[in-house]
Design an enzyme around this catalytic site. Structure first.
Site, PDB file in Angstrom:
ATOM      1  N   HIS A  66       0.837  -1.213   0.000  1.00 15.81           N
ATOM      2  CA  HIS A  66       0.000   0.000   0.000  1.00 15.81           C
ATOM      3  C   HIS A  66       0.866   1.256   0.000  1.00 15.81           C
ATOM      4  O   HIS A  66       1.491   1.597   1.003  1.00 15.81           O
ATOM      5  CB  HIS A  66      -0.915  -0.008   1.230  1.00 15.81           C
ATOM      6  N   HIS A  68       1.160   5.376  -2.111  1.00 13.10           N
ATOM      7  CA  HIS A  68       0.646   6.349  -3.083  1.00 13.10           C
ATOM      8  C   HIS A  68       1.848   6.924  -3.819  1.00 13.10           C
ATOM      9  O   HIS A  68       2.482   7.875  -3.338  1.00 13.10           O
ATOM     10  CB  HIS A  68      -0.129   7.470  -2.378  1.00 13.10           C
ATOM     11  N   GLN A 161      -9.829   9.607  -4.472  1.00 10.37           N
ATOM     12  CA  GLN A 161      -9.477  10.309  -3.229  1.00 10.37           C
ATOM     13  C   GLN A 161     -10.579  11.238  -2.712  1.00 10.37           C
ATOM     14  O   GLN A 161     -10.805  11.351  -1.518  1.00 10.37           O
ATOM     15  CB  GLN A 161      -8.176  11.123  -3.439  1.00 10.37           C
ATOM     16  N   HIS A 219      -9.691   2.068   0.703  1.00  9.68           N
ATOM     17  CA  HIS A 219      -9.345   2.807   1.924  1.00  9.68           C
ATOM     18  C   HIS A 219     -10.625   2.795   2.765  1.00  9.68           C
ATOM     19  O   HIS A 219     -11.604   3.450   2.400  1.00  9.68           O
ATOM     20  CB  HIS A 219      -8.984   4.253   1.605  1.00  9.68           C
ATOM     21  N   GLU A 222     -10.948   4.879   7.532  1.00 14.06           N
ATOM     22  CA  GLU A 222      -9.681   5.486   7.980  1.00 14.06           C
ATOM     23  C   GLU A 222      -9.997   6.747   8.785  1.00 14.06           C
ATOM     24  O   GLU A 222      -9.834   7.877   8.327  1.00 14.06           O
ATOM     25  CB  GLU A 222      -8.778   5.821   6.778  1.00 14.06           C
ATOM     26  N   ASP A 318       2.333   3.329   2.923  1.00 17.02           N
ATOM     27  CA  ASP A 318       1.315   4.322   2.570  1.00 17.02           C
ATOM     28  C   ASP A 318       1.948   5.554   1.901  1.00 17.02           C
ATOM     29  O   ASP A 318       1.519   5.955   0.826  1.00 17.02           O
ATOM     30  CB  ASP A 318       0.493   4.744   3.795  1.00 17.02           C
ATOM     31  N   TRP A 324       0.651  13.711   3.569  1.00 21.38           N
ATOM     32  CA  TRP A 324       0.139  13.013   4.758  1.00 21.38           C
ATOM     33  C   TRP A 324       1.245  12.624   5.713  1.00 21.38           C
ATOM     34  O   TRP A 324       1.012  12.376   6.884  1.00 21.38           O
ATOM     35  CB  TRP A 324      -0.650  11.771   4.327  1.00 21.38           C
TER      36      TRP A 324
HETATM   37  N1  17E Z   1      -5.193   9.335   1.085  1.00 19.81           N
HETATM   38  C1  17E Z   1      -5.995   8.809   2.040  1.00 19.81           C
HETATM   39  O1  17E Z   1      -7.225   8.872   1.923  1.00 19.81           O
HETATM   40  N2  17E Z   1      -5.447   8.206   3.102  1.00 19.81           N
HETATM   41  C2  17E Z   1      -4.138   8.148   3.246  1.00 19.81           C
HETATM   42  N3  17E Z   1      -3.617   7.559   4.325  1.00 19.81           N
HETATM   43  C3  17E Z   1      -3.285   8.693   2.258  1.00 19.81           C
HETATM   44  C4  17E Z   1      -3.865   9.277   1.183  1.00 19.81           C
HETATM   45  C5  17E Z   1      -1.811   8.638   2.417  1.00 19.81           C
HETATM   46 FE   FE2 Z   2      -3.469   5.042   1.501  1.00 20.88          FE
END
Ligand code: 17E
Ligand code: FE2
Length: 429
Positions: A66, A68, A161, A219, A222, A318, A324
């Site tokens: 995982h 980005h 996103q 995702h 989170e 990540d 982030w």
């Molecule tokens: N985008 C998201 O929704 N969650 C994350 N942890 C990252 C990007 C890095």
């Molecule tokens: Fe992520």
């Protein structure tokens, strides 16, 4: 003329086995035509290159399940994430992605992949933001997937996103990304405008995966909100459709905040679903808990309990230097070490399990088990670590002494040497 029988002969290494301890006895590994030709206690084959390993471990490559890559190496652009929250990160990225170009995406992605490969990572799953009007992040990563395929395997997830229903065009964009060849479809239900949208987005993701025959990696939940309950929607879909092995729930940090009565019920559904989980301990421990005072939650999913139940859990970085998370090196042993700490997996088998989560378990998540592992006939993808076993590798963040990809030595690292220059201490009588 010497008649070589293999290209590379690794002598006297300890072969790591899935789910077990290191082999006590040392083995030799022969590589020919890009594949593992033979593994035996002692091989006497003529080789163009012989490497004496002196008991170092031979591991299958690390799997970054995982990351980005589209946002990697942009920390501070256009500004630093001062609150340290997921949501400020999303806002900063929304500004930065206005200025994306293909060159920009490709250059940063390849630089990051090289950094990873030099540390023994040869399988990577990257998310590509597809809530971006020209699909430049996706196109860039698909081109990179092709450009690097001779030394690293890259999977690309079409990741919305800003939410599938966050703006009118996003639903169309994610489907277009699948038509263009993304390997997996993603989602972000906890960031959809309403809870109903979040639930609808999960059904949509499963429908899209069926239509385009792709994997799924969402995702999911989170957030520290104990009412964020989209994981159950994923599990229910996977049970009904029977495709759990191809489905992954990433992050699921809210699972760490659920009350136990609900969590125990959920666990039995997760067992039935057979889905995969990815925790990102470096990022989870920094992004979550931000609205707490004290006591402050760890914001990580129930890694230990999922693993104890036999569910497949892998670990990801990540981020490498993005809105982030401004740190990160791509080293999977950093990730495993952080998991040992925040998931409190300090028992001996638990530490070994954290190593397996950045190797074999990651390969299972990525659905690449056929080409993964240290067996005769498989592609010669392997890493020689300057360590005696998994625990030693994690504790010391062992360097990747040699990295072989498709049978070729693609990187080697020389250990740093420290010399004591201080005052000698007399031996105690
Ligand atoms: N985008 C998201 O929704 N969650 C994350 N942890 C990252 C990007 C890095
Ligand atoms: Fe992520």
């Amino acid at each position: 003329m010497v008649d070589y029988q293999c290209e590379v002969l690794l002598k006297g290494g300890q072969l790591l086995q899935a789910g077990g301890n290191s082999h006590e006895e040392r083995v030799d590994v022969a590589i020919a035509n890009g594949r593992i030709l033979a593994i035996a206690p002692s091989l006497s084959l003529k080789a163009s290159q012989v490497l004496e390993l002196d008991g170092k471990i031979i591991s299958p490559p690390f799997v970054e399940s995982h990351i980005h890559l589209d946002s990697a190496l942009t920390a501070g652009e256009p500004r630093w994430n001062q609150s340290g929250t997921l949501f400020e990160g999303i806002e900063i990225w929304r500004e930065r992605k206005e200025t994306l170009s293909l060159e920009d995406v490709k250059q940063r992605a390849i630089a990051t992949l090289k950094q990873q490969a030099m540390q023994g990572v040869l399988f990577v799953r990257s998310h590509a933001d597809v809530s971006e009007k020209n699909l430049i992040a996706l196109q860039g990563l698909l081109e990179v997937r092709e450009a690097v395929k001779d030394w690293i395997t890259l999977q690309v997830v079409a990741f919305p996103q800003d939410g599938i229903y966050g703006s009118p065009k996003n639903d169309e964009l994610i489907e277009e990304a699948l038509r263009q060849g993304a390997d997996a479809v993603g989602g972000i239900p906890h960031y959809e405008p309403t809870r109903e949208d979040g639930v609808a987005s999960m059904h949509r993701v499963f429908d899209l995966a069926e239509k385009y025959d792709t994997l799924i990696d969402v995702h999911c939940d989170e957030i520290d909100d104990d009412q964020s309950r989209f994981l159950e929607v994923i599990a229910a879909n996977a049970i009904r459709r029977g495709n759990g092995a191809k489905v992954t729930a990433s992050h699921t940090t809210a699972f760490g905040s659920y009350n136990n009565a609900y969590a125990f019920k959920l666990m039995s559904f997760l067992d039935r679903s057979g889905i995969n989980f990815i925790a990102n301990p470096l990022i989870n421990i920094t992004l979550q808990g931000r609205t707490d005072t004290y006591p402050k939650r760890r914001g990580v999913t129930r890694v230990k309990e999922l693993w104890q139940r036999g569910l497949n859990v892998s670990l990801g970085h990540d981020c490498v230097q993005d809105p982030w998370y401004s740190l990160g090196t791509g080293n999977m042993l950093d990730v495993a070490s952080m998991a040992v700490h925040i998931c409190q997996m300090t028992g001996r088998q638990e530490i070994d399990a954290c190593y397996d989560m950045v190797t074999w378990h990651g390969a299972k998540t990525l659905h690449v088990e056929d080409e993964y592992g240290l067996e005769e006939g498989k592609p010669a993808n392997l890493v020689v670590l300057e360590a005696s076993d998994r625990y030693d590798a994690i504790r010391r963040r062992a360097i990747a002494r040699y990295v072989f990809s498709r049978g070729r030595l693609i990187a080697n690292t020389t250990p740093a040497q420290s010399q004591w220059q201080g005052i000698e201490t007399p031996a105690l009588a």
